[in-house]
Design a protein around this motif. Structure first.
Motif, PDB file in Angstrom:
ATOM      1  N   PHE A  28       0.823  -1.211   0.000  1.00 21.55           N
ATOM      2  CA  PHE A  28       0.000   0.000   0.000  1.00 21.55           C
ATOM      3  C   PHE A  28       0.856   1.259   0.000  1.00 21.55           C
ATOM      4  CE2 PHE A  28      -2.366  -3.163   2.536  1.00 21.55           C
ATOM      5  CZ  PHE A  28      -3.550  -3.216   1.827  1.00 21.55           C
ATOM      6  N   VAL A  29       0.240   2.336  -0.474  1.00 21.14           N
ATOM      7  CA  VAL A  29       0.722   3.694  -0.239  1.00 21.14           C
ATOM      8  C   VAL A  29      -0.464   4.414   0.394  1.00 21.14           C
ATOM      9  CG1 VAL A  29       1.558   5.836  -1.246  1.00 21.14           C
ATOM     10  CG2 VAL A  29       2.206   3.660  -2.266  1.00 21.14           C
ATOM     11  N   ILE A  44     -10.085   4.829  -1.918  1.00 22.94           N
ATOM     12  CA  ILE A  44      -9.307   3.650  -2.294  1.00 22.94           C
ATOM     13  C   ILE A  44      -9.073   3.695  -3.796  1.00 22.94           C
ATOM     14  CG2 ILE A  44      -9.260   1.132  -2.351  1.00 22.94           C
ATOM     15  CD1 ILE A  44     -11.266   1.270   0.036  1.00 22.94           C
ATOM     16  N   SER A  45      -7.814   3.497  -4.197  1.00 20.05           N
ATOM     17  CA  SER A  45      -7.456   3.497  -5.606  1.00 20.05           C
ATOM     18  C   SER A  45      -6.770   2.181  -5.952  1.00 20.05           C
ATOM     19  CB  SER A  45      -6.517   4.670  -5.894  1.00 20.05           C
ATOM     20  OG  SER A  45      -6.093   4.633  -7.232  1.00 20.05           O
ATOM     21  N   VAL A  46      -7.298   1.515  -6.987  1.00 19.01           N
ATOM     22  CA  VAL A  46      -6.721   0.253  -7.453  1.00 19.01           C
ATOM     23  C   VAL A  46      -6.447   0.397  -8.947  1.00 19.01           C
ATOM     24  CG1 VAL A  46      -7.057  -2.232  -7.655  1.00 19.01           C
ATOM     25  CG2 VAL A  46      -8.060  -1.018  -5.735  1.00 19.01           C
ATOM     26  N   SER A  47      -5.205   0.208  -9.344  1.00 18.17           N
ATOM     27  CA  SER A  47      -4.786   0.385 -10.728  1.00 18.17           C
ATOM     28  C   SER A  47      -5.332  -0.719 -11.622  1.00 18.17           C
ATOM     29  CB  SER A  47      -3.259   0.386 -10.797  1.00 18.17           C
ATOM     30  OG  SER A  47      -2.836   0.345 -12.132  1.00 18.17           O
ATOM     31  N   LYS A  48      -5.501  -0.398 -12.889  1.00 16.12           N
ATOM     32  CA  LYS A  48      -5.926  -1.400 -13.865  1.00 16.12           C
ATOM     33  C   LYS A  48      -4.876  -2.478 -14.066  1.00 16.12           C
ATOM     34  CE  LYS A  48      -9.181   1.237 -16.621  1.00 16.12           C
ATOM     35  NZ  LYS A  48      -9.526   1.681 -17.966  1.00 16.12           N
ATOM     36  N   VAL A  63     -10.348  -4.110   0.979  1.00 14.35           N
ATOM     37  CA  VAL A  63      -9.708  -2.963   1.633  1.00 14.35           C
ATOM     38  C   VAL A  63     -10.735  -2.190   2.450  1.00 14.35           C
ATOM     39  CG1 VAL A  63      -8.474  -0.795   1.251  1.00 14.35           C
ATOM     40  CG2 VAL A  63      -7.851  -2.825  -0.055  1.00 14.35           C
ATOM     41  N   ARG A  64     -11.961  -2.040   1.957  1.00 10.52           N
ATOM     42  CA  ARG A  64     -13.019  -1.380   2.736  1.00 10.52           C
ATOM     43  C   ARG A  64     -13.275  -2.129   4.039  1.00 10.52           C
ATOM     44  NH1 ARG A  64     -16.777  -1.517  -1.477  1.00 10.52           N
ATOM     45  NH2 ARG A  64     -15.797  -0.203  -3.019  1.00 10.52           N
ATOM     46  N   TYR A  79      -7.861  10.094   4.078  1.00 10.52           N
ATOM     47  CA  TYR A  79      -6.858   9.129   3.652  1.00 10.52           C
ATOM     48  C   TYR A  79      -7.126   8.718   2.209  1.00 10.52           C
ATOM     49  CZ  TYR A  79      -6.078   8.362   8.665  1.00 10.52           C
ATOM     50  OH  TYR A  79      -5.808   8.528   9.997  1.00 10.52           O
ATOM     51  N   VAL A  80      -6.060   8.497   1.458  1.00 10.31           N
ATOM     52  CA  VAL A  80      -6.155   7.864   0.147  1.00 10.31           C
ATOM     53  C   VAL A  80      -5.252   6.638   0.209  1.00 10.31           C
ATOM     54  CG1 VAL A  80      -5.618   8.041  -2.311  1.00 10.31           C
ATOM     55  CG2 VAL A  80      -6.680   9.953  -1.142  1.00 10.31           C
ATOM     56  N   ILE A  81      -5.841   5.469  -0.017  1.00  8.91           N
ATOM     57  CA  ILE A  81      -5.096   4.215   0.015  1.00  8.91           C
ATOM     58  C   ILE A  81      -4.921   3.744  -1.417  1.00  8.91           C
ATOM     59  CG2 ILE A  81      -5.082   1.832   0.807  1.00  8.91           C
ATOM     60  CD1 ILE A  81      -6.933   2.756   3.107  1.00  8.91           C
ATOM     61  N   ILE A  82      -3.670   3.646  -1.843  1.00  9.91           N
ATOM     62  CA  ILE A  82      -3.369   3.142  -3.183  1.00  9.91           C
ATOM     63  C   ILE A  82      -2.837   1.731  -3.016  1.00  9.91           C
ATOM     64  CG2 ILE A  82      -1.960   3.444  -5.250  1.00  9.91           C
ATOM     65  CD1 ILE A  82      -1.978   6.449  -4.631  1.00  9.91           C
ATOM     66  N   VAL A  83      -3.496   0.794  -3.690  1.00  8.56           N
ATOM     67  CA  VAL A  83      -3.117  -0.610  -3.585  1.00  8.56           C
ATOM     68  C   VAL A  83      -2.056  -0.909  -4.627  1.00  8.56           C
ATOM     69  CG1 VAL A  83      -3.965  -2.976  -3.653  1.00  8.56           C
ATOM     70  CG2 VAL A  83      -5.445  -1.163  -2.797  1.00  8.56           C
ATOM     71  N   ARG A  84      -0.968  -1.549  -4.187  1.00  7.73           N
ATOM     72  CA  ARG A  84       0.135  -1.894  -5.073  1.00  7.73           C
ATOM     73  C   ARG A  84       0.053  -3.349  -5.505  1.00  7.73           C
ATOM     74  NH1 ARG A  84       5.573   0.560  -2.415  1.00  7.73           N
ATOM     75  NH2 ARG A  84       5.783   2.145  -4.002  1.00  7.73           N
TER      76      ARG A  84
END
Length: 110
Positions: A28-29, A44-48, A63-64, A79-84
């Motif tokens: 995570f970031v 929450i942000s999850v990349s394509k 994640v929720r 908060y912004v959670i970016i999933v790696r």
């Protein structure tokens, strides 16, 4: 997580990220910024790159669920959670422990 506690607008995501307060792990970031509300909000942000829509939605649901268990919504913080990518190679519990560590780091970095 109730919709009141979510960051939804792109402008809000950008302002939180531009503040550049972040903690990082392999999974995570987490960016964070104090807000003017009397409660926390989480985006929450999850990349394509992590998979198709079904997989991304599953990750967001997980994640929720982690956020519900870990985060205290009575703080005035966004908060912004970016999933790696490494998220996919760990179990739910390992990812939850990692997010918990990052949450504790945000408390000390504020």
């Amino acid at each position: 997580m109730k919709k009141v506690y979510r960051v939804k607008r792109n402008e809000d995501f950008q302002t939180i990220i531009k503040k550049k307060n972040s903690v990082v792990s392999k999974q995570f970031v987490v960016y964070f910024k104090s807000n003017e509300f009397d409660h926390s909000r989480v985006g929450i942000s999850v990349s394509k790159k992590l998979g198709n829509a079904v997989i991304r939605n599953k990750i967001k649901r997980q994640v929720r669920s982690m956020v519900d268990a870990i985060f205290d919504m009575n703080e005035a913080v966004d908060y912004v959670i970016i999933v790696r990518n490494q998220y996919l190679y760990k179990t739910f519990d390992e990812n939850k422990q990692d997010l918990m560590k990052l949450k504790k780091k945000t408390l000390s970095n504020r």
